[in-house]
Motif scaffolding. Structure first.
Motif, PDB file in Angstrom:
ATOM      1  N   ALA A  86       1.058  -1.377   0.300  1.00 47.95           N
ATOM      2  CA  ALA A  86      -0.327  -0.104   0.075  1.00 47.95           C
ATOM      3  C   ALA A  86       1.333   0.974  -0.236  1.00 47.95           C
ATOM      4  CB  ALA A  86      -1.190  -0.095   1.081  1.00 47.95           C
ATOM      5  N   ASP A  87       1.823   1.103   0.796  1.00 44.39           N
ATOM      6  CA  ASP A  87       2.925   2.554   1.181  1.00 44.39           C
ATOM      7  C   ASP A  87       3.402   2.649  -0.245  1.00 44.39           C
ATOM      8  OD1 ASP A  87       4.482   4.412   2.067  1.00 44.39           O
ATOM      9  OD2 ASP A  87       5.834   3.992   1.795  1.00 44.39           O
ATOM     10  N   GLY A  88       3.984   1.392  -0.756  1.00 38.11           N
ATOM     11  CA  GLY A  88       4.682   1.305  -2.565  1.00 38.11           C
ATOM     12  C   GLY A  88       3.054   1.968  -3.281  1.00 38.11           C
ATOM     13  N   ALA A  89       1.984   1.279  -2.775  1.00 36.93           N
ATOM     14  CA  ALA A  89       1.455   1.734  -4.286  1.00 36.93           C
ATOM     15  C   ALA A  89       1.138   3.270  -4.216  1.00 36.93           C
ATOM     16  CB  ALA A  89      -0.037   1.089  -3.835  1.00 36.93           C
ATOM     17  N   ARG A  90       1.013   3.822  -2.251  1.00 37.18           N
ATOM     18  CA  ARG A  90       0.559   5.279  -2.414  1.00 37.18           C
ATOM     19  C   ARG A  90       1.803   6.200  -2.878  1.00 37.18           C
ATOM     20  NH1 ARG A  90       2.250   8.589   1.160  1.00 37.18           N
ATOM     21  NH2 ARG A  90       3.862   6.819   1.873  1.00 37.18           N
ATOM     22  N   LYS A  91       3.127   6.117  -2.599  1.00 34.88           N
ATOM     23  CA  LYS A  91       3.951   6.347  -3.335  1.00 34.88           C
ATOM     24  C   LYS A  91       4.286   6.840  -5.455  1.00 34.88           C
ATOM     25  CE  LYS A  91       7.518   5.482   0.722  1.00 34.88           C
ATOM     26  NZ  LYS A  91       8.999   4.831   0.863  1.00 34.88           N
ATOM     27  N   ARG A  92       4.247   5.375  -5.380  1.00 34.60           N
ATOM     28  CA  ARG A  92       4.016   4.934  -6.690  1.00 34.60           C
ATOM     29  C   ARG A  92       3.120   5.785  -7.750  1.00 34.60           C
ATOM     30  NH1 ARG A  92       5.010   0.028  -6.051  1.00 34.60           N
ATOM     31  NH2 ARG A  92       2.486  -0.869  -6.092  1.00 34.60           N
ATOM     32  N   LEU A  93       1.404   6.049  -6.668  1.00 42.35           N
ATOM     33  CA  LEU A  93       0.659   6.834  -7.335  1.00 42.35           C
ATOM     34  C   LEU A  93       1.144   8.861  -7.190  1.00 42.35           C
ATOM     35  CD1 LEU A  93      -2.659   5.428  -5.312  1.00 42.35           C
ATOM     36  CD2 LEU A  93      -2.073   5.623  -8.026  1.00 42.35           C
ATOM     37  N   GLU A  94       1.228   8.961  -5.885  1.00 45.48           N
ATOM     38  CA  GLU A  94       2.599  10.545  -5.825  1.00 45.48           C
ATOM     39  C   GLU A  94       2.910  10.779  -6.632  1.00 45.48           C
ATOM     40  OE1 GLU A  94       3.710  10.517  -2.231  1.00 45.48           O
ATOM     41  OE2 GLU A  94       1.767  10.205  -1.202  1.00 45.48           O
ATOM     42  N   GLU A  95       4.237   9.648  -7.336  1.00 43.51           N
ATOM     43  CA  GLU A  95       5.013   9.578  -8.296  1.00 43.51           C
ATOM     44  C   GLU A  95       4.333  10.133  -9.774  1.00 43.51           C
ATOM     45  OE1 GLU A  95       7.714   6.594  -8.218  1.00 43.51           O
ATOM     46  OE2 GLU A  95       8.717   7.254  -6.273  1.00 43.51           O
ATOM     47  N   GLU A  96       3.358   9.090  -9.375  1.00 39.63           N
ATOM     48  CA  GLU A  96       2.468   9.043 -10.993  1.00 39.63           C
ATOM     49  C   GLU A  96       1.658  10.739 -11.106  1.00 39.63           C
ATOM     50  OE1 GLU A  96       0.971   8.015 -14.978  1.00 39.63           O
ATOM     51  OE2 GLU A  96       2.268   7.235 -13.865  1.00 39.63           O
ATOM     52  N   LYS A  97       1.401  10.861 -10.119  1.00 38.04           N
ATOM     53  CA  LYS A  97       0.375  12.493  -9.502  1.00 38.04           C
ATOM     54  C   LYS A  97       1.481  13.653  -9.882  1.00 38.04           C
ATOM     55  CE  LYS A  97      -2.977  14.525  -7.368  1.00 38.04           C
ATOM     56  NZ  LYS A  97      -2.259  16.311  -7.429  1.00 38.04           N
ATOM     57  N   MET A  98       2.449  13.180  -9.745  1.00 38.05           N
ATOM     58  CA  MET A  98       3.764  13.875  -9.710  1.00 38.05           C
ATOM     59  C   MET A  98       3.873  13.904 -11.309  1.00 38.05           C
ATOM     60  SD  MET A  98       5.829  14.047  -6.796  1.00 38.05           S
ATOM     61  CE  MET A  98       6.906  15.149  -7.724  1.00 38.05           C
ATOM     62  N   ARG A  99       4.005  13.378 -11.851  1.00 33.22           N
ATOM     63  CA  ARG A  99       4.531  13.038 -13.504  1.00 33.22           C
ATOM     64  C   ARG A  99       3.346  13.250 -14.221  1.00 33.22           C
ATOM     65  NH1 ARG A  99       7.252   8.536 -12.077  1.00 33.22           N
ATOM     66  NH2 ARG A  99       4.966   6.806 -12.623  1.00 33.22           N
ATOM     67  N   GLN A 100       2.127  13.870 -14.046  1.00 31.12           N
ATOM     68  CA  GLN A 100       1.064  13.861 -14.821  1.00 31.12           C
ATOM     69  C   GLN A 100       1.154  15.525 -14.426  1.00 31.12           C
ATOM     70  OE1 GLN A 100      -2.512  12.207 -13.243  1.00 31.12           O
ATOM     71  NE2 GLN A 100      -2.303   9.534 -14.615  1.00 31.12           N
ATOM     72  N   ASP A 101       1.346  15.968 -13.295  1.00 27.90           N
ATOM     73  CA  ASP A 101       0.847  16.973 -12.776  1.00 27.90           C
ATOM     74  C   ASP A 101       1.975  18.251 -13.696  1.00 27.90           C
ATOM     75  OD1 ASP A 101      -0.854  17.165 -11.493  1.00 27.90           O
ATOM     76  OD2 ASP A 101       0.194  17.383  -9.798  1.00 27.90           O
ATOM     77  N   GLN A 102       3.144  17.239 -13.753  1.00 28.36           N
ATOM     78  CA  GLN A 102       4.116  18.201 -15.076  1.00 28.36           C
ATOM     79  C   GLN A 102       3.866  18.009 -16.186  1.00 28.36           C
ATOM     80  OE1 GLN A 102       8.064  15.576 -13.937  1.00 28.36           O
ATOM     81  NE2 GLN A 102       8.214  17.071 -12.103  1.00 28.36           N
ATOM     82  N   GLN A 103       3.146  16.458 -16.920  1.00 28.44           N
ATOM     83  CA  GLN A 103       3.091  17.026 -17.759  1.00 28.44           C
ATOM     84  C   GLN A 103       1.760  17.605 -18.217  1.00 28.44           C
ATOM     85  OE1 GLN A 103       4.560  14.881 -20.600  1.00 28.44           O
ATOM     86  NE2 GLN A 103       3.157  15.357 -21.847  1.00 28.44           N
ATOM     87  N   ILE A 104       1.080  18.437 -17.795  1.00 28.43           N
ATOM     88  CA  ILE A 104      -0.275  19.123 -18.093  1.00 28.43           C
ATOM     89  C   ILE A 104       0.382  20.462 -17.550  1.00 28.43           C
ATOM     90  CG2 ILE A 104      -1.907  19.582 -16.450  1.00 28.43           C
ATOM     91  CD1 ILE A 104      -2.836  17.273 -14.950  1.00 28.43           C
ATOM     92  N   ARG A 105       1.127  20.221 -16.970  1.00 29.78           N
ATOM     93  CA  ARG A 105       2.174  22.260 -16.591  1.00 29.78           C
ATOM     94  C   ARG A 105       2.514  21.868 -18.474  1.00 29.78           C
ATOM     95  NH1 ARG A 105       3.012  21.526 -11.430  1.00 29.78           N
ATOM     96  NH2 ARG A 105       5.374  20.494 -11.932  1.00 29.78           N
TER      97      ARG A 105
END
Length: 372
Positions: free
Chosen positions: A62-81
């Motif tokens: 769950a912690d790994g998944a949370r970290k991956r989700l956070e990293e994916e969200k960061m990547r998505q945010d960067q991609q969106i920007r």
């Protein structure tokens, strides 16, 4: 006194061997239960240990998944920007292109207007004007060829900041062109202009396939005393009457370059009879009947056009002229400057100046000046 079964049982239980046997059974039973409880307890411990292990693994996942989700969200945010930045740049580029397209459309409209104007000025009438000719003893090749002389009439579009100046002597033109740059004094200030030759691409020879138009006639020898509209009205009235050999008229047009008139009939059988007669008397000059000539109108198609380059021998193109004063004043000062022999100039025959931001058409015609 009789003994009952219950009393007998109590007495029998008091037997030590039986009692020991019973106790032994109870002990074995308790051992079995204890062993079962130990197994259940061990199973519980194992289950609890496995649950703790699974819980820890789940928490780790769950912690790994949370970290991956956070990293994916960061990547998505960067991609969106990045996409937003690209979108912004594309919008800016679109706005620039829209401005360019609008400017190009305006330029195309101006070019189209210029093209239409030049087309109107350079269209050659297919009607052959009547000319008086005489044989002067000269011969030429190509006995089957029919040719006509055409007076040059060249429309040259003038951009802003340029001038044409024509000198009386070709030698003066050559001197002005040889210097290339000229400093022209305008009172307390001066400007530098560039002198360039005036070059044209002109027809050298033209071949045409012609045929007589069955619905049109060409009317020539028309007096110039009346207004154009009045002449056209009188010609239309005359040639619309059947007693004059005419018929219903569709259109009457005057050719500005020659002063001749083209009349179009609805019936294609009218023109032949009128051209066969040729000379017609028409009321054109305030009640006075005038003799006009009616000839066939020729439709033609150019089959061969050869061009050649030519350079004006007496005209110079001046460019790079800034709008520092009124048009007429600047044109006069330019003429004065190039008239002076000290500036390699000479007598000016004609000059036209077009200021910056304006467009005009300069017309070049045949040089009819006689050599000395």
């Amino acid at each position: 006194m009789s003994l009952e079964a219950e009393d007998f049982s109590l007495i029998a239980d008091d037997d030590p061997a039986a009692k020991l046997k019973t106790l032994h059974k109870e002990i074995e039973k308790l051992k079995a239960e204890h062993s079962a409880l130990k197994q259940d307890h061990q199973m519980y411990i194992d289950t609890r240990t496995n649950n703790i292990k699974y819980t820890q693994e789940f928490l780790q996942r769950a912690d790994g998944a949370r970290k991956r989700l956070e990293e994916e969200k960061m990547r998505q945010d960067q991609q969106i920007r990045k996409e937003q930045e690209k979108l912004y740049e594309l919008k800016k580029e679109k706005d620039k292109l829209s401005i360019k397209i609008q400017k190009i459309q305006q330029d195309l409209e101006k070019m189209d207007e210029t093209h239409q104007s030049l087309k109107q000025q350079t269209e050659v009438s297919t009607a052959v004007p009547e000319k008086k000719v005489v044989f002067n003893g000269e011969t030429t090749e190509g006995g089957d060829a029919l040719s006509f002389d055409v007076k040059p009439h060249i429309a040259y579009p003038m951009e802003g900041g340029m001038a044409f100046i024509t000198f009386e002597e070709e030698e003066v033109t050559e001197k002005i062109l040889a210097l290339k740059e000229h400093e022209v004094k305008l009172g307390e200030c001066s400007i530098t202009v560039q002198a360039e030759p005036v070059k044209f691409l002109v027809p050298d020879s033209v071949e045409m396939d012609t045929q007589v138009c069955p619905r049109r006639i060409l009317v020539s020898n028309i007096p110039k005393k009346e207004s154009v509209d009045r002449i056209l009205d009188k010609l239309e009235i005359h040639f619309s009457k059947t007693r004059n050999g005419g018929g219903e008229v569709e259109e009457v047009v005057m050719l500005e370059d020659s002063g001749n008139v083209v009349i179009t009939f609805y019936d294609n059988r009218i023109a032949k009879g009128l051209t066969d007669k040729q000379i017609h008397e028409v009321d054109l000059d305030r009640g006075k009947r005038c003799k006009v000539k009616v000839t066939p109108f020729l439709n033609g198609e150019i089959t061969l056009l050869r061009t050649c380059k030519t350079t004006c021998s007496k005209t110079v193109l001046l460019t790079g002229i800034p709008a520092v004063m009124e048009k007429d004043n600047l044109q006069d000062l330019l003429e004065i400057h190039f008239q002076k022999s000290a500036n390699s100039g000479g007598e000016v025959d004609a000059i036209v100046y077009n200021p910056m931001g304006e467009r005009t058409i300069a017309v070049f015609e045949e040089d009819v000046s006689k050599p000395e």
